[in-house]
Each structure stands twice: as C-alpha cells, then as structure tokens.
Design a protein around this motif. Sequence first.
Motif, PDB file in Angstrom:
ATOM      1  N   PHE A  86      21.087  32.180  30.693  1.00 33.88           N
ATOM      2  CA  PHE A  86      22.084  33.107  31.231  1.00 33.88           C
ATOM      3  C   PHE A  86      22.785  32.484  32.433  1.00 33.88           C
ATOM      4  N   ALA A  87      22.025  31.737  33.245  1.00 30.39           N
ATOM      5  CA  ALA A  87      22.608  31.134  34.445  1.00 30.39           C
ATOM      6  C   ALA A  87      23.639  30.074  34.078  1.00 30.39           C
ATOM      7  N   LEU A  88      23.301  29.202  33.120  1.00 31.08           N
ATOM      8  CA  LEU A  88      24.233  28.153  32.723  1.00 31.08           C
ATOM      9  C   LEU A  88      25.464  28.745  32.038  1.00 31.08           C
ATOM     10  N   ALA A  89      25.266  29.791  31.246  1.00 28.92           N
ATOM     11  CA  ALA A  89      26.405  30.460  30.615  1.00 28.92           C
ATOM     12  C   ALA A  89      27.315  31.080  31.666  1.00 28.92           C
ATOM     13  N   ALA A  90      26.714  31.637  32.721  1.00 29.07           N
ATOM     14  CA  ALA A  90      27.495  32.241  33.799  1.00 29.07           C
ATOM     15  C   ALA A  90      28.336  31.186  34.508  1.00 29.07           C
ATOM     16  N   THR A  91      27.746  30.024  34.770  1.00 29.24           N
ATOM     17  CA  THR A  91      28.489  28.943  35.419  1.00 29.24           C
ATOM     18  C   THR A  91      29.649  28.482  34.558  1.00 29.24           C
ATOM     19  N   GLU A  92      29.395  28.347  33.255  1.00 30.72           N
ATOM     20  CA  GLU A  92      30.441  27.892  32.334  1.00 30.72           C
ATOM     21  C   GLU A  92      31.606  28.859  32.267  1.00 30.72           C
ATOM     22  N   LEU A  93      31.308  30.151  32.264  1.00 29.32           N
ATOM     23  CA  LEU A  93      32.354  31.173  32.117  1.00 29.32           C
ATOM     24  C   LEU A  93      32.856  31.704  33.463  1.00 29.32           C
ATOM     25  N   HIS A  94      32.368  31.105  34.564  1.00 25.23           N
ATOM     26  CA  HIS A  94      32.799  31.500  35.921  1.00 25.23           C
ATOM     27  C   HIS A  94      32.517  32.981  36.181  1.00 25.23           C
ATOM     28  N   LEU A  95      31.314  33.400  35.808  1.00 27.61           N
ATOM     29  CA  LEU A  95      30.858  34.763  36.045  1.00 27.61           C
ATOM     30  C   LEU A  95      29.485  34.717  36.701  1.00 27.61           C
ATOM     31  N   THR A  96      28.984  35.866  37.080  1.00 27.19           N
ATOM     32  CA  THR A  96      27.632  35.934  37.607  1.00 27.19           C
ATOM     33  C   THR A  96      26.655  36.107  36.448  1.00 27.19           C
ATOM     34  N   ALA A  97      25.398  35.749  36.676  1.00 26.34           N
ATOM     35  CA  ALA A  97      24.388  35.931  35.638  1.00 26.34           C
ATOM     36  C   ALA A  97      24.237  37.401  35.287  1.00 26.34           C
ATOM     37  N   SER A  98      24.417  38.262  36.289  1.00 25.79           N
ATOM     38  CA  SER A  98      24.334  39.699  36.033  1.00 25.79           C
ATOM     39  C   SER A  98      25.451  40.158  35.096  1.00 25.79           C
ATOM     40  N   ALA A  99      26.655  39.604  35.290  1.00 24.67           N
ATOM     41  CA  ALA A  99      27.783  39.974  34.427  1.00 24.67           C
ATOM     42  C   ALA A  99      27.545  39.501  32.998  1.00 24.67           C
ATOM     43  N   ILE A 100      26.991  38.296  32.843  1.00 26.83           N
ATOM     44  CA  ILE A 100      26.683  37.774  31.512  1.00 26.83           C
ATOM     45  C   ILE A 100      25.650  38.668  30.834  1.00 26.83           C
ATOM     46  N   SER A 101      24.616  39.039  31.579  1.00 24.87           N
ATOM     47  CA  SER A 101      23.576  39.907  31.037  1.00 24.87           C
ATOM     48  C   SER A 101      24.162  41.253  30.599  1.00 24.87           C
ATOM     49  N   HIS A 102      25.092  41.762  31.383  1.00 27.53           N
ATOM     50  CA  HIS A 102      25.743  43.036  31.052  1.00 27.53           C
ATOM     51  C   HIS A 102      26.552  42.908  29.761  1.00 27.53           C
ATOM     52  N   GLN A 103      27.274  41.797  29.607  1.00 25.55           N
ATOM     53  CA  GLN A 103      28.089  41.603  28.406  1.00 25.55           C
ATOM     54  C   GLN A 103      27.207  41.476  27.155  1.00 25.55           C
ATOM     55  N   VAL A 104      26.104  40.751  27.276  1.00 23.31           N
ATOM     56  CA  VAL A 104      25.191  40.612  26.137  1.00 23.31           C
ATOM     57  C   VAL A 104      24.589  41.958  25.771  1.00 23.31           C
ATOM     58  N   ALA A 105      24.195  42.733  26.773  1.00 25.41           N
ATOM     59  CA  ALA A 105      23.640  44.060  26.516  1.00 25.41           C
ATOM     60  C   ALA A 105      24.683  44.954  25.842  1.00 25.41           C
ATOM     61  N   ARG A 106      25.936  44.807  26.265  1.00 27.45           N
ATOM     62  CA  ARG A 106      27.026  45.573  25.658  1.00 27.45           C
ATOM     63  C   ARG A 106      27.179  45.226  24.173  1.00 27.45           C
ATOM     64  N   LEU A 107      27.059  43.927  23.859  1.00 32.03           N
ATOM     65  CA  LEU A 107      27.170  43.502  22.466  1.00 32.03           C
ATOM     66  C   LEU A 107      25.975  43.980  21.656  1.00 32.03           C
ATOM     67  N   GLU A 108      24.778  43.894  22.240  1.00 31.67           N
ATOM     68  CA  GLU A 108      23.587  44.370  21.534  1.00 31.67           C
ATOM     69  C   GLU A 108      23.680  45.864  21.241  1.00 31.67           C
ATOM     70  N   GLU A 109      24.226  46.616  22.187  1.00 28.42           N
ATOM     71  CA  GLU A 109      24.412  48.046  21.961  1.00 28.42           C
ATOM     72  C   GLU A 109      25.429  48.289  20.853  1.00 28.42           C
ATOM     73  N   PHE A 110      26.496  47.481  20.830  1.00 25.75           N
ATOM     74  CA  PHE A 110      27.536  47.613  19.806  1.00 25.75           C
ATOM     75  C   PHE A 110      26.955  47.328  18.415  1.00 25.75           C
ATOM     76  N   LEU A 111      26.102  46.294  18.343  1.00 26.38           N
ATOM     77  CA  LEU A 111      25.541  45.876  17.052  1.00 26.38           C
ATOM     78  C   LEU A 111      24.311  46.675  16.652  1.00 26.38           C
ATOM     79  N   GLY A 112      23.654  47.270  17.638  1.00 30.28           N
ATOM     80  CA  GLY A 112      22.410  47.974  17.344  1.00 30.28           C
ATOM     81  C   GLY A 112      21.285  47.022  17.011  1.00 30.28           C
ATOM     82  N   ALA A 113      21.304  45.834  17.622  1.00 25.77           N
ATOM     83  CA  ALA A 113      20.278  44.821  17.356  1.00 25.77           C
ATOM     84  C   ALA A 113      20.055  43.980  18.603  1.00 25.77           C
ATOM     85  N   ARG A 114      18.821  43.556  18.795  1.00 24.26           N
ATOM     86  CA  ARG A 114      18.500  42.697  19.933  1.00 24.26           C
ATOM     87  C   ARG A 114      18.801  41.248  19.558  1.00 24.26           C
TER      88      ARG A 114
END
Length: 306
Positions: free
Chosen positions: A23-51
């Motif tokens: 999550f940290a390396l993805a955050a650096t690549e996308l110029h976001l915080t690790a918390s923001a990346i985690s939020h986006q992934v959680a948003r996608l998991e909620e959309f898909l209904g799958a972990r």
Amino acid sequence: MRTSLPPLPALLAFEAVARRRSFALAATELHLTASAISHQVARLEEFLGARLFERSSRGVEMTEAGAKYLQRVSGALQALTAASDDVRQGVRNTLYVHSTPSFASLWLMPRLGHFSQAHPGVSLYLSASHQHSDFALGQVDLDIRYGVPNWPGLTVRPLFEEHILPLASPAFMERYRLREPAELLSAPLIQSTVSVVQWADWLTAQGVEQPVERFALRFDRAQLALDAAVQGLGVALESSTIAAGHLEAGRLRPLFDVGRHLAVQAHFLVYPPRHEQRHEVAQFLRWLQAQAQAPQAGPGDGTGGT
C-alpha cells in the motif's frame, strides 16, 4: 449511464497495490497517502462484494478473487492507457497485434520491416505472451495463437503447415553421431512443454515405443528450446519454420533425414469477425497471409524455411 463500471481511482489503486505488493509503494507511485489508497481499495471491495487483499506479517497478498480480477483488469487499463497516449500524441491508424513469444521473436520480427515499408501509415503495437487476448476487453485487434484451435465465436485462420523434427547443433551432431531415432533415448533431449507435438509423438511415429526416461532440459517456449540446442546442450524437437533463422545460419541442422517429420498446423490468426472491417486489420491480414504462403525452402537444403 452504465452503473456496472467501478470507479476509476479505485481501479488504479487496486492495480498499483497488486503490482507493487504494498500500500505504501502504491501510494508513492500515485502521489497519495497510504490511507487514501486503503480507502480506494476498500471502496472497490465494497463495490464488488469481494475481498481483494489479505494483510499479514509478510506483507500484502492477493486473494483468489483479487488475482482473477487483476488478470482481467490490468489488460483493460493497458488498453485505456495506450488509446489515450495515441490521442495525445496524434497517432492514427494504430494496429494492436498480440502473439505467442517465440512466433513474435523468431518468425514475425524478421519480417516486420517489410510491413512497415509497405504500410508506412500504420502504427503497429506488438505484444507477446502465452496468454490469449481477451477481445471483450478491447486489448488487441488480432491475436496469433498457438495450439489446438477451439475458440468459438472468433474467426480462426491457420497460417501455415509446419514440419516438426529433431534439430541439433553441428557440434552436437559431430559429438554424438546419432544414426537412428532409437539412439535418441540415450542422448540429452530438450523438451518444449507447450509444443503440440511431444517427443513421444515423434518417436512413436518412427517406430520407437520405449518412453523417454528423462529430459536433459525442459522449457515453456520454443525459443528457449532452440537456444539450448544452438548451444549444443541437446536435441530440440521443433518446427523447421520457426527455427528457420537458425537453420539458414547453420547454427542448427536436422538430425535425421527430413522425411522423418510430423506435419502440423499449430499457429492461427484469431480475431472477432467485425475486426476485419478495420482497414488496418485487413491490410495486416493480407500481408501476413502472403508472408505465410510465400514459398518456403525445405530443411533438407539447410535453410529450413523462408
């Protein structure tokens, strides 16, 4: 409006985490915080209904659902990126071709200069892997596939007939001096695990029923098997068409009389019927089939192909 599409920022975050396993390396690549990346992934998991990910002391691991989703999504994101780049750079008449790696490197690449000269207005994008293209994702215009054709709903055209026969380097042939197919059982053999013709098939056709006890080397593509044979590491059972460059240069030779071959059709042009309506696709199809149908010298004269 289509409501089945997931949010793009969430997709980008998921792909970056999956690729970087962090999550940290993805955050650096996308110029976001690790918390923001985690939020986006959680948003996608909620959309898909799958972990999609599991966190552990060893880091981030994809779930089975995440791995399958990445396989489908990464190609779509690459297609979006390529299409956007083309528009930004003013590239027109782009043709996207996918191929198996050995065919792309050993047969197609030596001929692409001719295509570029004949069709200077076409911008060709070539990718290569063993995995077949998913046309539903809009990744490619044409796929050059290897294997037994079973692709319903798609146009499937065989490219050429190939002769499969044992090939070895001159130094290897001088060292081992094999005279009969049965003698191969005591020689180092190279196996190409993805080949539609295996050693058992060829040996049986020559009247040798005894199975091969072991292989000196095993590879998952023809190019590596041929490279090993060129280095004198063993005998490769490969297509004289795909090995044409090595045969022409004298790096490889047929081990026995060229009549001891198995003929197959294993390389195919595959595409949705509607794709042929594109001018660039039609041009490439005509050119490729003309190349495939050009007279080919037999391996008996030391050329093994065009």
